[in-house]
Design a protein around this motif. Structure first.
Motif, PDB file in Angstrom:
ATOM      1  N   GLN A 139      47.457  35.992  47.849  1.00 39.97           N
ATOM      2  CA  GLN A 139      48.658  36.107  48.671  1.00 39.97           C
ATOM      3  C   GLN A 139      48.537  35.355  49.995  1.00 39.97           C
ATOM      4  O   GLN A 139      49.510  35.235  50.728  1.00 39.97           O
ATOM      5  N   CYS A 140      47.357  34.860  50.299  1.00 41.75           N
ATOM      6  CA  CYS A 140      47.090  34.221  51.584  1.00 41.75           C
ATOM      7  C   CYS A 140      47.028  32.700  51.498  1.00 41.75           C
ATOM      8  O   CYS A 140      46.639  32.048  52.463  1.00 41.75           O
ATOM      9  N   VAL A 141      47.382  32.161  50.360  1.00 41.71           N
ATOM     10  CA  VAL A 141      47.300  30.710  50.171  1.00 41.71           C
ATOM     11  C   VAL A 141      48.668  30.174  49.750  1.00 41.71           C
ATOM     12  O   VAL A 141      49.533  30.945  49.324  1.00 41.71           O
ATOM     13  N   PRO A 142      48.874  28.866  49.870  1.00 39.86           N
ATOM     14  CA  PRO A 142      50.150  28.302  49.428  1.00 39.86           C
ATOM     15  C   PRO A 142      50.434  28.630  47.963  1.00 39.86           C
ATOM     16  O   PRO A 142      49.517  28.732  47.138  1.00 39.86           O
ATOM     17  N   GLN A 143      51.691  28.808  47.655  1.00 39.30           N
ATOM     18  CA  GLN A 143      52.105  29.231  46.311  1.00 39.30           C
ATOM     19  C   GLN A 143      51.532  28.343  45.210  1.00 39.30           C
ATOM     20  O   GLN A 143      51.118  28.837  44.169  1.00 39.30           O
ATOM     21  N   GLU A 144      51.466  27.044  45.450  1.00 43.06           N
ATOM     22  CA  GLU A 144      50.970  26.131  44.406  1.00 43.06           C
ATOM     23  C   GLU A 144      49.473  26.292  44.138  1.00 43.06           C
ATOM     24  O   GLU A 144      48.964  25.771  43.155  1.00 43.06           O
ATOM     25  N   ARG A 145      48.758  27.051  44.983  1.00 47.21           N
ATOM     26  CA  ARG A 145      47.322  27.285  44.786  1.00 47.21           C
ATOM     27  C   ARG A 145      47.011  28.707  44.320  1.00 47.21           C
ATOM     28  O   ARG A 145      45.858  29.030  44.031  1.00 47.21           O
ATOM     29  N   GLN A 146      47.997  29.549  44.263  1.00 43.81           N
ATOM     30  CA  GLN A 146      47.770  30.957  43.909  1.00 43.81           C
ATOM     31  C   GLN A 146      47.216  31.121  42.501  1.00 43.81           C
ATOM     32  O   GLN A 146      46.340  31.953  42.266  1.00 43.81           O
ATOM     33  N   GLN A 147      47.692  30.352  41.563  1.00 39.75           N
ATOM     34  CA  GLN A 147      47.230  30.477  40.176  1.00 39.75           C
ATOM     35  C   GLN A 147      45.741  30.165  40.063  1.00 39.75           C
ATOM     36  O   GLN A 147      45.038  30.768  39.266  1.00 39.75           O
ATOM     37  N   SER A 148      45.259  29.243  40.876  1.00 35.02           N
ATOM     38  CA  SER A 148      43.837  28.916  40.859  1.00 35.02           C
ATOM     39  C   SER A 148      43.000  30.154  41.180  1.00 35.02           C
ATOM     40  O   SER A 148      42.014  30.448  40.493  1.00 35.02           O
ATOM     41  N   ILE A 149      43.403  30.875  42.211  1.00 37.67           N
ATOM     42  CA  ILE A 149      42.660  32.083  42.588  1.00 37.67           C
ATOM     43  C   ILE A 149      42.768  33.145  41.497  1.00 37.67           C
ATOM     44  O   ILE A 149      41.789  33.816  41.166  1.00 37.67           O
ATOM     45  N   ARG A 150      43.922  33.280  40.903  1.00 39.15           N
ATOM     46  CA  ARG A 150      44.113  34.266  39.832  1.00 39.15           C
ATOM     47  C   ARG A 150      43.241  33.963  38.606  1.00 39.15           C
ATOM     48  O   ARG A 150      42.948  34.853  37.811  1.00 39.15           O
ATOM     49  N   GLN A 151      42.814  32.722  38.473  1.00 38.85           N
ATOM     50  CA  GLN A 151      41.978  32.328  37.335  1.00 38.85           C
ATOM     51  C   GLN A 151      40.480  32.511  37.590  1.00 38.85           C
ATOM     52  O   GLN A 151      39.695  32.464  36.648  1.00 38.85           O
ATOM     53  N   HIS A 152      40.072  32.701  38.833  1.00 36.47           N
ATOM     54  CA  HIS A 152      38.641  32.832  39.136  1.00 36.47           C
ATOM     55  C   HIS A 152      37.963  33.856  38.239  1.00 36.47           C
ATOM     56  O   HIS A 152      36.898  33.599  37.688  1.00 36.47           O
ATOM     57  N   ALA A 153      38.544  35.042  38.123  1.00 33.93           N
ATOM     58  CA  ALA A 153      37.916  36.130  37.370  1.00 33.93           C
ATOM     59  C   ALA A 153      37.884  35.865  35.870  1.00 33.93           C
ATOM     60  O   ALA A 153      37.179  36.544  35.132  1.00 33.93           O
ATOM     61  N   ARG A 154      38.628  34.869  35.416  1.00 28.69           N
ATOM     62  CA  ARG A 154      38.606  34.493  34.001  1.00 28.69           C
ATOM     63  C   ARG A 154      37.607  33.376  33.721  1.00 28.69           C
ATOM     64  O   ARG A 154      37.440  32.952  32.598  1.00 28.69           O
ATOM     65  N   THR A 155      36.943  32.906  34.768  1.00 25.89           N
ATOM     66  CA  THR A 155      35.984  31.819  34.655  1.00 25.89           C
ATOM     67  C   THR A 155      34.607  32.388  34.340  1.00 25.89           C
ATOM     68  O   THR A 155      34.138  33.310  35.017  1.00 25.89           O
ATOM     69  N   TYR A 156      33.942  31.821  33.321  1.00 23.15           N
ATOM     70  CA  TYR A 156      32.590  32.262  32.997  1.00 23.15           C
ATOM     71  C   TYR A 156      31.679  32.055  34.199  1.00 23.15           C
ATOM     72  O   TYR A 156      31.730  31.023  34.852  1.00 23.15           O
ATOM     73  N   GLY A 157      30.893  33.056  34.499  1.00 23.16           N
ATOM     74  CA  GLY A 157      29.956  33.005  35.607  1.00 23.16           C
ATOM     75  C   GLY A 157      30.460  33.668  36.877  1.00 23.16           C
ATOM     76  O   GLY A 157      29.658  33.961  37.768  1.00 23.16           O
ATOM     77  N   PHE A 158      31.755  33.911  36.979  1.00 18.37           N
ATOM     78  CA  PHE A 158      32.301  34.490  38.211  1.00 18.37           C
ATOM     79  C   PHE A 158      31.628  35.825  38.544  1.00 18.37           C
ATOM     80  O   PHE A 158      31.169  36.042  39.667  1.00 18.37           O
ATOM     81  N   PHE A 159      31.554  36.728  37.586  1.00 16.65           N
ATOM     82  CA  PHE A 159      31.008  38.067  37.844  1.00 16.65           C
ATOM     83  C   PHE A 159      29.479  38.071  37.872  1.00 16.65           C
ATOM     84  O   PHE A 159      28.879  38.999  38.385  1.00 16.65           O
ATOM     85  N   ARG A 160      28.870  37.042  37.362  1.00 18.98           N
ATOM     86  CA  ARG A 160      27.416  36.978  37.288  1.00 18.98           C
ATOM     87  C   ARG A 160      26.783  36.701  38.655  1.00 18.98           C
ATOM     88  O   ARG A 160      25.677  37.134  38.938  1.00 18.98           O
ATOM     89  N   ASP A 161      27.492  35.962  39.505  1.00 16.28           N
ATOM     90  CA  ASP A 161      26.888  35.480  40.750  1.00 16.28           C
ATOM     91  C   ASP A 161      27.452  36.122  42.006  1.00 16.28           C
ATOM     92  O   ASP A 161      27.366  35.549  43.089  1.00 16.28           O
ATOM     93  N   LEU A 162      28.020  37.296  41.900  1.00 20.37           N
ATOM     94  CA  LEU A 162      28.636  37.948  43.053  1.00 20.37           C
ATOM     95  C   LEU A 162      27.600  38.428  44.066  1.00 20.37           C
ATOM     96  O   LEU A 162      26.498  38.830  43.697  1.00 20.37           O
ATOM     97  N   GLY A 163      28.007  38.415  45.335  1.00 23.20           N
ATOM     98  CA  GLY A 163      27.164  38.977  46.375  1.00 23.20           C
ATOM     99  C   GLY A 163      27.187  40.495  46.314  1.00 23.20           C
ATOM    100  O   GLY A 163      28.038  41.104  45.664  1.00 23.20           O
ATOM    101  N   ILE A 164      26.250  41.101  46.992  1.00 25.71           N
ATOM    102  CA  ILE A 164      26.106  42.564  47.004  1.00 25.71           C
ATOM    103  C   ILE A 164      26.720  43.106  48.290  1.00 25.71           C
ATOM    104  O   ILE A 164      26.460  42.577  49.379  1.00 25.71           O
ATOM    105  N   VAL A 165      27.510  44.155  48.191  1.00 27.74           N
ATOM    106  CA  VAL A 165      28.082  44.796  49.379  1.00 27.74           C
ATOM    107  C   VAL A 165      26.932  45.421  50.176  1.00 27.74           C
ATOM    108  O   VAL A 165      26.070  46.115  49.621  1.00 27.74           O
ATOM    109  N   ASP A 166      26.923  45.161  51.475  1.00 28.21           N
ATOM    110  CA  ASP A 166      25.848  45.612  52.367  1.00 28.21           C
ATOM    111  C   ASP A 166      25.531  47.092  52.186  1.00 28.21           C
ATOM    112  O   ASP A 166      26.430  47.925  52.160  1.00 28.21           O
ATOM    113  N   GLN A 167      24.247  47.385  52.116  1.00 27.42           N
ATOM    114  CA  GLN A 167      23.667  48.737  52.043  1.00 27.42           C
ATOM    115  C   GLN A 167      23.965  49.469  50.738  1.00 27.42           C
ATOM    116  O   GLN A 167      23.525  50.608  50.566  1.00 27.42           O
ATOM    117  N   SER A 168      24.708  48.866  49.827  1.00 27.12           N
ATOM    118  CA  SER A 168      25.073  49.586  48.602  1.00 27.12           C
ATOM    119  C   SER A 168      23.859  49.922  47.742  1.00 27.12           C
ATOM    120  O   SER A 168      23.791  51.013  47.173  1.00 27.12           O
TER     121      SER A 168
END
Length: 173
Positions: A42-71
């Motif tokens: 919601q924070c990017v130009p409309q023509e780029r929104q679909q790109s962000i919506r596709q991140h989670a469908r990309t292989y490797g996205f969930f594999r390389d996530l950072g860790i929330v502090d102190q969790s």
């Protein structure tokens, strides 16, 4: 007592991953602070929104996530006091199932596979406490609900809130 803990935005920093990928892809400098109260797309130009919506469908996205502090540290302590389950709505992105499991193996090895619930809808959860960043997962939970702060839920009210894992420790340990 049974404690359910969400993964995305509570243990794994998916929000920052979206920002980092977007900035890299488009040569931008979007920050978390610019997104308070909104989803990243919601924070990017409309023509780029679909790109962000596709991140989670990309292989490797969930594999390389950072860790929330102190969790890691706090959840390991909670695991000594509660029956801890990681509950993540993974069915929306089927390739995330394996990646989330491997990520948990790497970063939270004290939560065995038997205590990982990768599901479609969290309304099935029955227990004592649920920590989640999404109010729609908390509103029908019959136990104690704790909203974990993420930029997208900064304007959400009506739930007990924890801004950090140290606050979770103060509330539950």
């Amino acid at each position: 007592m049974t404690l359910f803990v969400d993964m995305d935005e509570v243990l794994a920093d998916t929000y920052q991953a979206h920002i980092d990928i977007y900035n890299s892809e488009f040569g931008e400098t979007l920050t978390r602070e610019e997104c308070f109260g909104k989803e990243v797309w919601q924070c990017v130009p409309q023509e780029r929104q679909q790109s962000i919506r596709q991140h989670a469908r990309t292989y490797g996205f969930f594999r390389d996530l950072g860790i929330v502090d102190q969790s890691q540290e706090v959840l390991e302590q909670l695991n000594q006091k509660y029956e801890v389950y990681v509950a993540s709505a993974a069915m929306q992105f089927p390739n995330s199932l394996e990646e989330k499991s491997v990520w948990l193996d790497d970063h939270f090895p004290f939560i065995p596979w038997q205590r990982r619930i990768l599901c479609g809808d969290k309304h099935i959860l029955k227990g004592d406490i649920l920590i989640d960043d999404r109010s729609y997962n908390l509103k029908n939970f019959s136990g104690r609900s704790i909203l974990f702060t993420s930029p997208h839920n900064m304007n959400t009210n009506g739930f007990e809130r924890a801004n950090t894992w140290l606050e979770i420790a103060d509330k539950l340990l």
